[in-house]
Design a protein around this motif. Structure first.
Motif, short mmCIF file in Angstrom:
data_model
loop_
_atom_site.label_atom_id
_atom_site.label_comp_id
_atom_site.label_asym_id
_atom_site.label_seq_id
_atom_site.Cartn_x
_atom_site.Cartn_y
_atom_site.Cartn_z
N SER A 124 13.98 -31.03 15.51
CA SER A 124 15.27 -31.12 14.80
C SER A 124 16.15 -32.20 15.42
O SER A 124 16.95 -32.81 14.72
N GLN A 125 15.98 -32.47 16.72
CA GLN A 125 16.83 -33.54 17.28
C GLN A 125 16.35 -34.92 16.81
O GLN A 125 17.04 -35.90 16.96
N ASN A 126 15.15 -34.95 16.21
CA ASN A 126 14.69 -36.20 15.60
C ASN A 126 14.87 -36.18 14.08
O ASN A 126 14.14 -36.86 13.35
N ASN A 127 15.81 -35.36 13.65
CA ASN A 127 16.24 -35.31 12.24
C ASN A 127 15.18 -34.81 11.26
O ASN A 127 15.24 -35.12 10.08
N HIS A 128 14.22 -34.04 11.75
CA HIS A 128 13.28 -33.42 10.80
C HIS A 128 13.90 -32.13 10.28
O HIS A 128 14.67 -31.47 10.97
#
Ligand code: FAD
Length: 223
Positions: A25-29
């Motif tokens: 999620s911190q890589n915008n997935h």
């Protein structure tokens, strides 16, 4: 209900699933975590003995309120009663409150944008061309990737044998050392593993047992 589109669906909201969700999620997935229980970290399935180094290699610095104790050594008791006492004060070993710890990880994952669905059981997956269809007790998801982070319950579906039976309690007593872990080896009580005592403070300790083919609660009571 209309199926939801996600990049990744993760089944299991414990340490593996939550760390995976944090990373993705911190890589915008676009992530959804399915957890069958209504609370994160409950029931607690771990006694939380871990090295600070192991956690930092995962990019985790535990919050002070999740640290229950610091461990400076371990005592190994052989079946004949022989004692080996080792010092581990240079290793930075701590006892974590796994419930608090898992909750902290879930808050980080949610803050990063992951969706956490509690009281939601993973049921099955099937494929439709390049998509994975994830069926849960609440909803269906169409996603690119599915992560099985369901721990031992997933393993038990695939593998019926070779799994350790385990049990644990918290006890109030005065016969252990407040900063040392005790490990008792006895092939009758805990074949293939051992019984452990992990102190929380001077009066409280986590006592557990694991072994192959045992009635773990009976054997722990006997211990
Ligand atoms: C008694 C005991 C004591 C332990 N003590 C220690 C220790 O002191 N130190 C240490 O390092 N390790 C310890 N361990 C090992 C540690 O608990 C595990 O390695 C760790 O919890 C594994 O994490 P996980 O996220 O892979 O799986 P788990 O922690 O097993 O989590 C799996 C998650 O998936 C969820 N789930 C399962 N099925 C479904 C489904 N169908 N749908 C949705 N969700 C589902 C479960 O509710 C759970 O939240 C201990 C284990 C036991 C049994």
């Amino acid at each position: 209900m209309k199926p939801e589109n996600k990049d990744v669906v993760i089944a299991g909201g414990s340490i593996s699933g939550l760390l995976c969700a944090r990373e993705l999620s911190q890589n915008n997935h676009n992530i959804t975590i399915l957890e069958e229980h209504d609370k994160i970290g409950v029931p607690e399935k771990c006694d939380g003995l871990i090295s600070v180094n192991a956690l930092s290699s995962l990019g985790v610095i535990p919050n002070k309120k999740t640290i229950q104790n610091k461990i400076t050594g371990a005592r190994f008791f052989s079946p004949s009663g022989k004692l080996i006492d080792i010092d581990s004060s240079n290793l930075d070993i701590i006892v974590l409150d796994r419930k608090e710890f898992d909750n902290e990880l879930s808050e980080i994952a949610i803050r990063n944008g992951a969706q956490l669905m509690k009281s939601t059981s993973f049921v099955k997956t099937n494929h439709n061309n390049s998509e994975i269809i994830v069926h849960s007790s609440q909803n269906q998801f169409h996603c690119k990737y599915f992560v099985d982070a369901m721990g031992i319950s997933s393993l038990m579906k695939k593998q019926k044998f070779g799994i350790l039976q385990a049990a644990k309690y918290i006890i109030e007593a005065d016969w252990f050392e407040s900063n040392k872990v005790d490990l008792y080896f006895n092939q009758q009580l805990s074949p293939g593993f051992f019984t452990w005592v992990i102190p929380i403070n001077e009066n409280l300790a986590k006592v557990g047992i694991a072994g192959y083919g045992i009635n773990s609660f009976n054997n722990l009571d006997y211990f």
